[in-house]
Scaffold this motif. Structure first.
Motif, PDB file in Angstrom:
ATOM      1  N   THR A  98       0.877  -1.266  -0.063  1.00  0.00           N
ATOM      2  CA  THR A  98       0.141  -0.068  -0.012  1.00  0.00           C
ATOM      3  C   THR A  98       0.991   1.301   0.096  1.00  0.00           C
ATOM      4  O   THR A  98       2.014   1.359   0.701  1.00  0.00           O
ATOM      5  CB  THR A  98      -0.846   0.019   1.369  1.00  0.00           C
ATOM      6  OG1 THR A  98       0.000  -0.031   2.296  1.00  0.00           O
ATOM      7  CG2 THR A  98      -1.811  -0.980   1.373  1.00  0.00           C
ATOM      8  N   LEU A 100       0.785   5.804  -0.756  1.00  0.00           N
ATOM      9  CA  LEU A 100      -0.020   7.213  -0.933  1.00  0.00           C
ATOM     10  C   LEU A 100       0.575   7.826  -2.183  1.00  0.00           C
ATOM     11  O   LEU A 100       1.943   8.230  -2.177  1.00  0.00           O
ATOM     12  CB  LEU A 100       0.158   7.934   0.289  1.00  0.00           C
ATOM     13  CG  LEU A 100      -0.752   9.149   0.278  1.00  0.00           C
ATOM     14  CD1 LEU A 100      -2.311   8.775   0.597  1.00  0.00           C
ATOM     15  CD2 LEU A 100      -0.369  10.058   1.569  1.00  0.00           C
ATOM     16  N   ASN A 102      -0.025  10.696  -4.871  1.00  0.00           N
ATOM     17  CA  ASN A 102      -0.588  11.857  -5.181  1.00  0.00           C
ATOM     18  C   ASN A 102      -1.826  12.098  -4.351  1.00  0.00           C
ATOM     19  O   ASN A 102      -3.034  12.545  -4.766  1.00  0.00           O
ATOM     20  CB  ASN A 102      -1.159  11.747  -6.707  1.00  0.00           C
ATOM     21  CG  ASN A 102       0.076  11.809  -7.576  1.00  0.00           C
ATOM     22  OD1 ASN A 102       1.088  12.487  -7.185  1.00  0.00           O
ATOM     23  ND2 ASN A 102       0.048  11.296  -8.663  1.00  0.00           N
ATOM     24  N   GLY A 103      -1.711  11.564  -3.098  1.00  0.00           N
ATOM     25  CA  GLY A 103      -2.573  11.936  -2.073  1.00  0.00           C
ATOM     26  C   GLY A 103      -3.811  10.844  -2.072  1.00  0.00           C
ATOM     27  O   GLY A 103      -4.686  10.800  -1.275  1.00  0.00           O
ATOM     28  N   GLU A 104      -3.550   9.635  -2.846  1.00  0.00           N
ATOM     29  CA  GLU A 104      -4.585   8.675  -2.947  1.00  0.00           C
ATOM     30  C   GLU A 104      -4.007   7.404  -2.393  1.00  0.00           C
ATOM     31  O   GLU A 104      -3.035   6.953  -2.875  1.00  0.00           O
ATOM     32  CB  GLU A 104      -5.226   8.495  -4.259  1.00  0.00           C
ATOM     33  CG  GLU A 104      -6.208   7.547  -4.346  1.00  0.00           C
ATOM     34  CD  GLU A 104      -6.783   7.500  -5.904  1.00  0.00           C
ATOM     35  OE1 GLU A 104      -7.465   6.625  -6.227  1.00  0.00           O
ATOM     36  OE2 GLU A 104      -6.513   8.146  -6.766  1.00  0.00           O
ATOM     37  N   LEU A 105      -4.726   6.296  -1.420  1.00  0.00           N
ATOM     38  CA  LEU A 105      -4.034   5.348  -1.199  1.00  0.00           C
ATOM     39  C   LEU A 105      -4.197   4.307  -2.232  1.00  0.00           C
ATOM     40  O   LEU A 105      -5.734   4.160  -2.933  1.00  0.00           O
ATOM     41  CB  LEU A 105      -4.825   5.080   0.049  1.00  0.00           C
ATOM     42  CG  LEU A 105      -4.504   5.686   1.225  1.00  0.00           C
ATOM     43  CD1 LEU A 105      -5.322   4.996   2.631  1.00  0.00           C
ATOM     44  CD2 LEU A 105      -3.005   5.291   1.645  1.00  0.00           C
ATOM     45  N   LYS A 106      -3.320   3.584  -2.836  1.00  0.00           N
ATOM     46  CA  LYS A 106      -3.487   2.581  -3.818  1.00  0.00           C
ATOM     47  C   LYS A 106      -2.470   1.224  -3.345  1.00  0.00           C
ATOM     48  O   LYS A 106      -1.611   1.231  -2.464  1.00  0.00           O
ATOM     49  CB  LYS A 106      -2.723   3.216  -5.028  1.00  0.00           C
ATOM     50  CG  LYS A 106      -3.626   4.220  -5.729  1.00  0.00           C
ATOM     51  CD  LYS A 106      -2.916   4.753  -7.028  1.00  0.00           C
ATOM     52  CE  LYS A 106      -3.787   5.783  -7.439  1.00  0.00           C
ATOM     53  NZ  LYS A 106      -3.377   6.294  -9.047  1.00  0.00           N
ATOM     54  N   HIS A 128      -6.422  -6.368  -6.024  1.00  0.00           N
ATOM     55  CA  HIS A 128      -7.307  -5.458  -5.944  1.00  0.00           C
ATOM     56  C   HIS A 128      -8.904  -6.315  -5.806  1.00  0.00           C
ATOM     57  O   HIS A 128      -9.676  -5.609  -5.091  1.00  0.00           O
ATOM     58  CB  HIS A 128      -7.591  -4.446  -7.426  1.00  0.00           C
ATOM     59  CG  HIS A 128      -6.501  -3.904  -7.641  1.00  0.00           C
ATOM     60  ND1 HIS A 128      -5.547  -4.154  -8.349  1.00  0.00           N
ATOM     61  CD2 HIS A 128      -6.378  -2.563  -7.276  1.00  0.00           C
ATOM     62  CE1 HIS A 128      -4.604  -3.089  -8.546  1.00  0.00           C
ATOM     63  NE2 HIS A 128      -5.123  -2.088  -7.541  1.00  0.00           N
ATOM     64  N   ALA A 133     -11.196  -0.971  -0.394  1.00  0.00           N
ATOM     65  CA  ALA A 133     -10.590   0.223   0.043  1.00  0.00           C
ATOM     66  C   ALA A 133     -10.671   0.432   1.416  1.00  0.00           C
ATOM     67  O   ALA A 133      -9.493   0.938   1.920  1.00  0.00           O
ATOM     68  CB  ALA A 133     -11.561   1.257  -0.344  1.00  0.00           C
ATOM     69  N   ALA A 137      -6.699   1.214   3.576  1.00  0.00           N
ATOM     70  CA  ALA A 137      -6.556   1.943   4.409  1.00  0.00           C
ATOM     71  C   ALA A 137      -6.185   1.471   5.657  1.00  0.00           C
ATOM     72  O   ALA A 137      -5.043   2.375   6.061  1.00  0.00           O
ATOM     73  CB  ALA A 137      -7.757   2.932   4.470  1.00  0.00           C
ATOM     74  N   TYR A 140      -2.372   0.517   5.165  1.00  0.00           N
ATOM     75  CA  TYR A 140      -1.536   1.622   5.154  1.00  0.00           C
ATOM     76  C   TYR A 140      -1.263   2.227   6.550  1.00  0.00           C
ATOM     77  O   TYR A 140      -0.217   2.656   6.804  1.00  0.00           O
ATOM     78  CB  TYR A 140      -1.967   2.716   4.193  1.00  0.00           C
ATOM     79  CG  TYR A 140      -1.115   3.555   3.942  1.00  0.00           C
ATOM     80  CD1 TYR A 140       0.006   3.631   3.253  1.00  0.00           C
ATOM     81  CD2 TYR A 140      -1.477   5.040   4.606  1.00  0.00           C
ATOM     82  CE1 TYR A 140       0.800   4.709   2.865  1.00  0.00           C
ATOM     83  CE2 TYR A 140      -0.640   6.150   4.443  1.00  0.00           C
ATOM     84  CZ  TYR A 140       0.699   6.035   3.661  1.00  0.00           C
ATOM     85  OH  TYR A 140       1.423   7.048   3.476  1.00  0.00           O
TER      86      TYR A 140
END
Length: 297
Positions: A98, A100, A102-106, A128, A133, A137, A140
């Motif tokens: 996991t 971060l 560009n500000g998005e958790l991926k 995936h 999601a 989170a 992470y």
């Protein structure tokens, strides 16, 4: 193994996988020489066989290990052995992590996938599909152990002496009166120095580290507010390394030399006899043996 210093990361992982790991067990009673022989064939510039073919030949006539605790062989690996080894290499190279972005958790691979490759073909599944999601989170934020789907254990934190509503990161305060500085793990002492704004010694030797901490304690170095509010501190509040977990409450540390000597001298030393040896090694196990007749070992 000769020549291994020039191996690629993938070849090192292949070698490790053949010796057995979490993702693929070592074949039953396979000898080191057999594994080294396979690696030599794979690395031979004259070799024109693909890895899958070499692995099938390697596994021919072999067996998986039996159940835990069993000394008997298990089922034959058949045709699934090459696939399991390749999946193991994929997991150890491109494991999903996991991040971060560009500000998005991926979910991203630990190392980028090759052009055109997909998760399922490389590691055997699509993360995936396995990780919604919310789980991403929590992973992470180090709240959940993704592999087992269970919550990570937590250790209670100390309150900030200057702000009762705020918790301090692990390692910011250590009780050096309860346990001597020299007995704390080095990573924990480095954390303490960081949160007190004290530069770590350049050499990072154990002795220099202890002396640096001891000097900071003597002059009463306070906590550094800027360090406590840093991103490193935010991470430390949700994650605790193994080095940070130390015995602090269940051990009575004695530093008085006379008390230590008194305790050692009063301790009884067991008699070295066949009965005592058996309690250590068990009946007829390898180890020292005392001949009762001749009193020799």
């Amino acid at each position: 193994m000769e020549g291994s210093e020039e191996w690629s990361n993938e070849n090192v992982i292949l070698f490790s996988a053949l010796f057995g790991c979490d993702f693929v067990p070592r074949l039953y009673r396979v000898k080191t020489k057999e594994i080294e022989s396979l690696m030599k064939k794979w690395k031979d510039s004259n070799n024109n066989k693909p890895l899958g073919s070499l692995l099938r030949g390697f596994a021919k006539g072999q067996r998986w290990p039996g159940p835990p605790g069993s000394k008997k062989p298990g089922a034959p690996p058949d045709c699934d052995f090459p696939d399991r080894v390749k999946t193991c290499i994929g997991l150890m190279t491109h494991a999903p992590v996991t991040a971060l972005v560009n500000g998005e958790l991926k979910i991203i691979p630990m190392r980028p996938l090759r052009a055109g490759a997909v998760w399922k073909g490389v590691i055997g599944f699509d993360p995936h599909e396995k990780m919604p999601a919310e789980l991403v989170a929590n992973a992470y934020g180090l709240k959940v152990w993704v592999r087992m789907g269970t919550s990570l254990a937590t250790i209670s934190q100390l309150q900030d002496p200057n702000d009762s509503s705020s918790a301090l990161p692990h390692g910011a305060i250590l009780d050096f009166e309860h346990m001597p500085i020299c007995l704390f793990p080095s990573p924990l002492l480095l954390l303490w120095l960081f949160y007190h704004g004290v530069p770590a010694p350049k050499t990072l030797s154990r002795n220099d580290l202890i002396e640096t901490v001891r000097h900071a304690v003597e002059i009463g170095e306070p906590l550094d507010d800027s360090r406590l509010k840093s991103q490193e501190a935010a991470t430390a509040k949700s994650y605790i390394s193994f080095d940070t977990i130390t015995l602090l409450s269940e051990v009575e540390w004695v530093t008085d030399g006379d008390r230590v000597l008194s305790r050692l001298r009063s301790s009884s030393t067991p008699s070295i006899s066949h009965a005592y040896i058996n309690t250590i090694f068990g009946e007829r196990k390898n180890g020292t043996r005392l001949d009762i007749q001749t009193n020799t070992r």
